[in-house]
Structure formats: C-alpha cells, structure tokens
Design an enzyme around this catalytic site. Structure first.
Site, PDB file in Angstrom:
ATOM      1  N   GLY A  70     -42.584 -32.704   1.867  1.00 39.09           N
ATOM      2  CA  GLY A  70     -43.733 -33.169   1.095  1.00 39.09           C
ATOM      3  C   GLY A  70     -45.020 -32.527   1.551  1.00 39.09           C
ATOM      4  O   GLY A  70     -44.999 -31.570   2.321  1.00 39.09           O
ATOM      5  N   ASN A  71     -46.123 -33.031   1.051  1.00 37.01           N
ATOM      6  CA  ASN A  71     -47.432 -32.501   1.447  1.00 37.01           C
ATOM      7  C   ASN A  71     -48.426 -33.654   1.533  1.00 37.01           C
ATOM      8  O   ASN A  71     -48.097 -34.790   1.218  1.00 37.01           O
ATOM      9  CB  ASN A  71     -47.888 -31.429   0.452  1.00 37.01           C
ATOM     10  CG  ASN A  71     -48.024 -31.965  -0.952  1.00 37.01           C
ATOM     11  OD1 ASN A  71     -48.908 -32.766  -1.240  1.00 37.01           O
ATOM     12  ND2 ASN A  71     -47.122 -31.555  -1.836  1.00 37.01           N
ATOM     13  N   ARG A  72     -49.645 -33.340   1.971  1.00 37.32           N
ATOM     14  CA  ARG A  72     -50.608 -34.387   2.277  1.00 37.32           C
ATOM     15  C   ARG A  72     -51.518 -34.771   1.107  1.00 37.32           C
ATOM     16  O   ARG A  72     -52.519 -35.451   1.290  1.00 37.32           O
ATOM     17  CB  ARG A  72     -51.446 -33.967   3.492  1.00 37.32           C
ATOM     18  CG  ARG A  72     -50.650 -34.123   4.804  1.00 37.32           C
ATOM     19  CD  ARG A  72     -51.197 -33.282   5.946  1.00 37.32           C
ATOM     20  NE  ARG A  72     -52.631 -33.203   6.005  1.00 37.32           N
ATOM     21  CZ  ARG A  72     -53.427 -34.120   6.560  1.00 37.32           C
ATOM     22  NH1 ARG A  72     -52.930 -35.198   7.089  1.00 37.32           N
ATOM     23  NH2 ARG A  72     -54.719 -33.944   6.582  1.00 37.32           N
TER      24      ARG A  72
END
Ligand code: C5P
Length: 221
Positions: free
Chosen positions: A29-31
């Site tokens: 995932g990412n932020r």
C-alpha cells in the site's frame, strides 16, 4: 463564494490509495489518506456539481452529498473509473494508484517456515488509468491528473510535472511535493497546476479544502 458555478456538471473523482494483495491478510500500500480527493469531492458538490467519488481506503470520513463507490485494488479502480468516465464531464484522478502489484496472490497466508530468510516478490505493472482515460476521452471532457513527487527543488518538481503531463495527456496536472511529513495524511497542501502546454495556471497553498477550490477554479478558465 463560488455559488453554484459547477451546476450541471458530472464530476468523477478518485481518492485514497490502492492496496495490492499478497495473500488473504497482507497487501502493498501507500500513505495516501484520501484527504485531498475527498476535499475536492466536497467542494465540487457544494459548488453544484453531481459528484461521483471512487474511493480506495480513505482515512477520512466519507464526504456527504456525493455518490461513493468503494474499491480496493488498482484493477478495481480502473474498472470503476472506466465505466463512470463514460458520463463524466470532468475526471480528477487524485488517488495514489499502485504502479505495481504482486504477480500472484497466494491463496493462503505466506508462512515464514515455507519461505526462509529471504522473500523475493515479483511485481507486475498496473495499467495507467489516467493515460487510458485521456486516450478515449469524450469531446469536451476535462481530465485532471496529480503528480506527487518527493523532489524538494521547485524547478525539478515542475520539470517532472511537465514530462508527466505529456506522457499522460491530461488537460491539467496538479503537482505537489510529498514526503514523510508533507502532502500525504496532512491537513494542508501546497500545489501548482500546469495546463496542457506546461504553463502554470494556479499556485495555491492552505487547507486541503481551499486548495480544492483553487483546483476547481481551473474548470472555469
Ligand atoms: O505516474 P504517477 O503515478 O506519478 O502519476 C500520477 C497520476 O496518475 C495521478 O493522477 C494518479 O491518480 C494517476 N495514475 C493512474 N494509474 C496508475 C498510476 C497513476 O491513473 N497506474
């Protein structure tokens, strides 16, 4: 105020960050928090637009007064955006879409005992949703992309933005600097909007809501 200057427009917005599964319990995932995209959706709805938000894992509450479509992976987002874009006057791709996904999703949980000390992941490229949209755009449809980059130098940031604008073929590109403590998940933002020719049309900083309104102002220009 902006009153109802977007009345009659169907605005399609993507927000949040996709998750690419590795197994039933893990993902890459990412932020991205989805804050800027949600602010855009809220602002567009307040200005009278009919808004559809394709959301991937928002960390903020869902906006009111918009049609919400929840997705998880880049491929799911692509499918939703593609079909909804057919009736959209404006498409704003604010989501952080994973560039790559694991080439295989393990049906059961990956176990340390089976893997050993080193786990190598094979990733395959996801489709570029934005580039796919601009290739089949309806006449008059306005397509806006985002470029979140970590360059600290403004000139380098804009140079990257101009290259991306040409590659993606969008009408406007919103360039913003992100980092460990900036852009993603924060309440404020600072952006520069480039038009097709690479010229700066807007520079704005402040709350994500005020930045959202500045971005939407380009629709009237
Ligand atoms: O190439 P990059 O990820 O920096 O491009 C960012 C822009 O492209 C954003 O508008 C993002 O929503 C969009 N994008 C996309 N599909 C991808 C990757 C990015 O639509 N696979």
């Amino acid at each position: 105020g902006h009153r109802q200057d977007l009345a009659g427009l169907h605005v399609l917005i993507s927000a949040g960050g996709t998750r690419e599964p590795l197994d039933p319990v893990r993902f890459l995932g990412n932020r991205s928090s989805g804050k800027q995209g949600v602010a855009l959706a809220e602002a567009a709805a307040r200005r009278g637009a009919s808004v559809t938000l394709v959301a991937a894992h928002l960390e903020v509450s869902e906006p009111v007064g918009v049609q919400l479509v929840s997705v998880s992976t880049a491929l799911e987002m692509e499918r939703s955006i593609r079909s909804l874009a057919a009736t959209a006057d404006v498409v704003i791709m604010a989501a952080a879409v994973a560039d790559y996904r694991p080439s295989t999703v393990q049906p059961g949980k990956i176990k340390k005992d089976d893997v050993g000390d080193t786990l190598t992941l094979e990733l395959v490229k996801n489709p570029d949703i934005l580039a796919g949209l601009t290739a089949v755009r309806r006449p008059g449809q306005v397509i806006i992309g985002f470029a979140a980059e970590t360059e600290s130098d403004q000139a380098a940031l804009l140079a990257l933005g101009r290259t991306k604008l040409a590659r993606k073929g969008c009408d406007f590109l919103v360039v913003n600097r992100v980092g460990w403590s900036q852009g993603f998940a924060t309440d404020g933002n600072a952006i520069t909007v480039l038009d097709r020719s690479g010229a700066i049309v807007t520079e704005a900083s402040g709350t994500k809501m005020s930045v959202a309104n500045s971005i939407l102002d380009v629709l009237g220009s």
